[in-house]
Design a protein around this motif. Structure first.
Motif, PDB file in Angstrom:
ATOM      1  N   ILE A  51      20.901  -1.628 -61.499  1.00 12.84           N
ATOM      2  CA  ILE A  51      22.356  -1.769 -61.332  1.00 12.84           C
ATOM      3  C   ILE A  51      22.956  -2.411 -62.573  1.00 12.84           C
ATOM      4  CG2 ILE A  51      24.166  -2.971 -60.030  1.00 12.84           C
ATOM      5  CD1 ILE A  51      22.326  -2.559 -57.532  1.00 12.84           C
ATOM      6  N   ALA A  52      22.290  -3.414 -63.129  1.00 13.47           N
ATOM      7  CA  ALA A  52      22.785  -4.051 -64.356  1.00 13.47           C
ATOM      8  C   ALA A  52      22.849  -3.040 -65.495  1.00 13.47           C
ATOM      9  CB  ALA A  52      21.905  -5.248 -64.732  1.00 13.47           C
ATOM     10  N   ALA A  53      21.822  -2.221 -65.639  1.00 17.56           N
ATOM     11  CA  ALA A  53      21.825  -1.195 -66.692  1.00 17.56           C
ATOM     12  C   ALA A  53      22.968  -0.206 -66.481  1.00 17.56           C
ATOM     13  CB  ALA A  53      20.486  -0.464 -66.720  1.00 17.56           C
ATOM     14  N   ALA A  54      23.152   0.219 -65.234  1.00 19.39           N
ATOM     15  CA  ALA A  54      24.230   1.154 -64.929  1.00 19.39           C
ATOM     16  C   ALA A  54      25.590   0.534 -65.211  1.00 19.39           C
ATOM     17  CB  ALA A  54      24.137   1.607 -63.471  1.00 19.39           C
ATOM     18  N   HIS A  55      25.766  -0.723 -64.838  1.00 19.84           N
ATOM     19  CA  HIS A  55      27.058  -1.377 -65.033  1.00 19.84           C
ATOM     20  C   HIS A  55      27.344  -1.573 -66.521  1.00 19.84           C
ATOM     21  CE1 HIS A  55      30.082  -4.598 -63.521  1.00 19.84           C
ATOM     22  NE2 HIS A  55      30.665  -3.457 -63.794  1.00 19.84           N
ATOM     23  N   SER A  97      28.194  -9.463 -60.928  1.00 16.56           N
ATOM     24  CA  SER A  97      27.685  -8.845 -62.146  1.00 16.56           C
ATOM     25  C   SER A  97      28.530  -9.394 -63.279  1.00 16.56           C
ATOM     26  CB  SER A  97      27.793  -7.315 -62.084  1.00 16.56           C
ATOM     27  OG  SER A  97      27.345  -6.737 -63.293  1.00 16.56           O
ATOM     28  N   ASP A  98      27.910 -10.173 -64.150  1.00 15.70           N
ATOM     29  CA  ASP A  98      28.624 -10.775 -65.277  1.00 15.70           C
ATOM     30  C   ASP A  98      28.395  -9.931 -66.523  1.00 15.70           C
ATOM     31  OD1 ASP A  98      29.600 -13.078 -63.884  1.00 15.70           O
ATOM     32  OD2 ASP A  98      27.555 -13.880 -63.930  1.00 15.70           O
ATOM     33  N   LEU A  99      29.481  -9.422 -67.082  1.00 17.04           N
ATOM     34  CA  LEU A  99      29.422  -8.617 -68.302  1.00 17.04           C
ATOM     35  C   LEU A  99      29.683  -9.511 -69.506  1.00 17.04           C
ATOM     36  CD1 LEU A  99      31.600  -5.604 -67.106  1.00 17.04           C
ATOM     37  CD2 LEU A  99      29.103  -5.680 -67.278  1.00 17.04           C
ATOM     38  N   THR A 100      28.841  -9.399 -70.512  1.00 13.07           N
ATOM     39  CA  THR A 100      29.044 -10.107 -71.769  1.00 13.07           C
ATOM     40  C   THR A 100      29.087  -9.055 -72.870  1.00 13.07           C
ATOM     41  OG1 THR A 100      27.832 -12.011 -70.927  1.00 13.07           O
ATOM     42  CG2 THR A 100      28.149 -11.888 -73.307  1.00 13.07           C
ATOM     43  N   LEU A 101      30.189  -8.986 -73.574  1.00 16.72           N
ATOM     44  CA  LEU A 101      30.436  -7.941 -74.567  1.00 16.72           C
ATOM     45  C   LEU A 101      30.512  -8.521 -75.969  1.00 16.72           C
ATOM     46  CD1 LEU A 101      31.503  -5.086 -75.498  1.00 16.72           C
ATOM     47  CD2 LEU A 101      33.789  -5.917 -74.860  1.00 16.72           C
ATOM     48  N   GLU A 102      29.825  -7.870 -76.903  1.00 12.77           N
ATOM     49  CA  GLU A 102      30.011  -8.143 -78.328  1.00 12.77           C
ATOM     50  C   GLU A 102      30.543  -6.859 -78.930  1.00 12.77           C
ATOM     51  OE1 GLU A 102      27.284 -10.180 -80.870  1.00 12.77           O
ATOM     52  OE2 GLU A 102      26.321 -11.146 -79.156  1.00 12.77           O
ATOM     53  N   VAL A 126      31.213   2.114 -61.854  1.00 10.64           N
ATOM     54  CA  VAL A 126      30.218   1.196 -61.288  1.00 10.64           C
ATOM     55  C   VAL A 126      30.885  -0.099 -60.842  1.00 10.64           C
ATOM     56  CG1 VAL A 126      28.097  -0.105 -61.719  1.00 10.64           C
ATOM     57  CG2 VAL A 126      28.295   2.254 -62.517  1.00 10.64           C
ATOM     58  N   SER A 127      31.877  -0.585 -61.590  1.00  7.96           N
ATOM     59  CA  SER A 127      32.623  -1.768 -61.130  1.00  7.96           C
ATOM     60  C   SER A 127      33.246  -1.497 -59.772  1.00  7.96           C
ATOM     61  CB  SER A 127      33.734  -2.137 -62.124  1.00  7.96           C
ATOM     62  OG  SER A 127      33.224  -2.659 -63.316  1.00  7.96           O
ATOM     63  N   LYS A 128      33.821  -0.327 -59.629  1.00 11.00           N
ATOM     64  CA  LYS A 128      34.447   0.034 -58.356  1.00 11.00           C
ATOM     65  C   LYS A 128      33.403   0.144 -57.242  1.00 11.00           C
ATOM     66  CE  LYS A 128      38.332   2.508 -60.368  1.00 11.00           C
ATOM     67  NZ  LYS A 128      38.988   3.821 -60.497  1.00 11.00           N
ATOM     68  N   LEU A 129      32.242   0.686 -57.549  1.00 14.34           N
ATOM     69  CA  LEU A 129      31.182   0.844 -56.551  1.00 14.34           C
ATOM     70  C   LEU A 129      30.684  -0.500 -56.036  1.00 14.34           C
ATOM     71  CD1 LEU A 129      29.142   2.619 -54.997  1.00 14.34           C
ATOM     72  CD2 LEU A 129      27.635   2.384 -56.974  1.00 14.34           C
ATOM     73  N   LEU A 130      30.623  -1.478 -56.889  1.00 19.40           N
ATOM     74  CA  LEU A 130      30.087  -2.772 -56.478  1.00 19.40           C
ATOM     75  C   LEU A 130      30.936  -3.438 -55.397  1.00 19.40           C
ATOM     76  CD1 LEU A 130      28.883  -4.163 -59.911  1.00 19.40           C
ATOM     77  CD2 LEU A 130      27.487  -3.239 -58.061  1.00 19.40           C
ATOM     78  N   ASN A 131      32.142  -2.940 -55.160  1.00 23.22           N
ATOM     79  CA  ASN A 131      33.003  -3.460 -54.093  1.00 23.22           C
ATOM     80  C   ASN A 131      33.288  -2.402 -53.031  1.00 23.22           C
ATOM     81  OD1 ASN A 131      33.444  -6.149 -55.059  1.00 23.22           O
ATOM     82  ND2 ASN A 131      34.650  -5.251 -56.692  1.00 23.22           N
ATOM     83  N   ALA A 132      32.475  -1.372 -52.963  1.00 20.25           N
ATOM     84  CA  ALA A 132      32.729  -0.232 -52.082  1.00 20.25           C
ATOM     85  C   ALA A 132      32.112  -0.426 -50.703  1.00 20.25           C
ATOM     86  CB  ALA A 132      32.163   1.036 -52.705  1.00 20.25           C
ATOM     87  N   GLU A 133      32.693   0.270 -49.718  1.00 22.07           N
ATOM     88  CA  GLU A 133      32.064   0.346 -48.402  1.00 22.07           C
ATOM     89  C   GLU A 133      30.792   1.179 -48.529  1.00 22.07           C
ATOM     90  OE1 GLU A 133      34.594   1.993 -45.401  1.00 22.07           O
ATOM     91  OE2 GLU A 133      32.932   2.263 -44.026  1.00 22.07           O
TER      92      GLU A 133
END
Length: 141
Positions: A51-55, A97-102, A126-133
């Motif tokens: 899931i982290a890789a997908a996000h 899921s914490d995103l860290t961007l460079e 994927v952000s939307k999915l993480l809060n989906a029914e």
């Protein structure tokens, strides 16, 4: 509409069980997973890592396309996603899921970049999915 598939097989049950995950593309073929890869440090994968890789991939691609639409054609984006699994209410829950961007985007204004990044975070699938029914259909053989 695009549909992608993956399969998981588990032999044995509980802590002694052993699983394998495969993807439609073949990028993962019978990749080992189990209790020790999920909750300890044994080599192999686990659902949260996937899931982290997908996000990370989804968010980074969404931001890349947003930057292209805004007229930028050069630069680099590197994102780390940290997915947290916690024990709650007698079970386990992915709590965040914490995103860290460079990023390096020549010529972009810091505020404009922050706005584009925030929109990508909010709108990547994927952000939307993480809060989906979540629903379940099953068949017992």
């Amino acid at each position: 509409m695009t549909t992608r598939t993956a399969t998981a097989r588990y032999s044995g049950f509980g802590k002694e069980g052993k699983g394998a995950i495969s993807t439609q593309s073949g990028v993962l073929t019978d990749q080992f997973y189990g209790f020790n890869t999920r909750f300890e440090d044994e080599p192999g994968t686990n659902p949260e890592e996937l899931i982290a890789a997908a996000h990370a991939g989804c968010f980074t691609m969404a931001l890349s396309f947003a930057l292209a639409r805004a007229g930028y054609s050069e630069g680099t984006l590197e994102t780390k996603a940290a997915v947290k699994l916690e024990q709650k209410d007698g079970g386990f829950v992915i709590t965040r899921s914490d995103l860290t961007l460079e990023a390096s985007v020549p010529g972009i204004d810091a505020d404009a970049f922050a706005d584009l990044a925030e929109e990508a975070k909010k709108n990547c699938p994927v952000s939307k999915l993480l809060n989906a029914e979540v629903s379940l259909a099953h068949k017992l053989n």
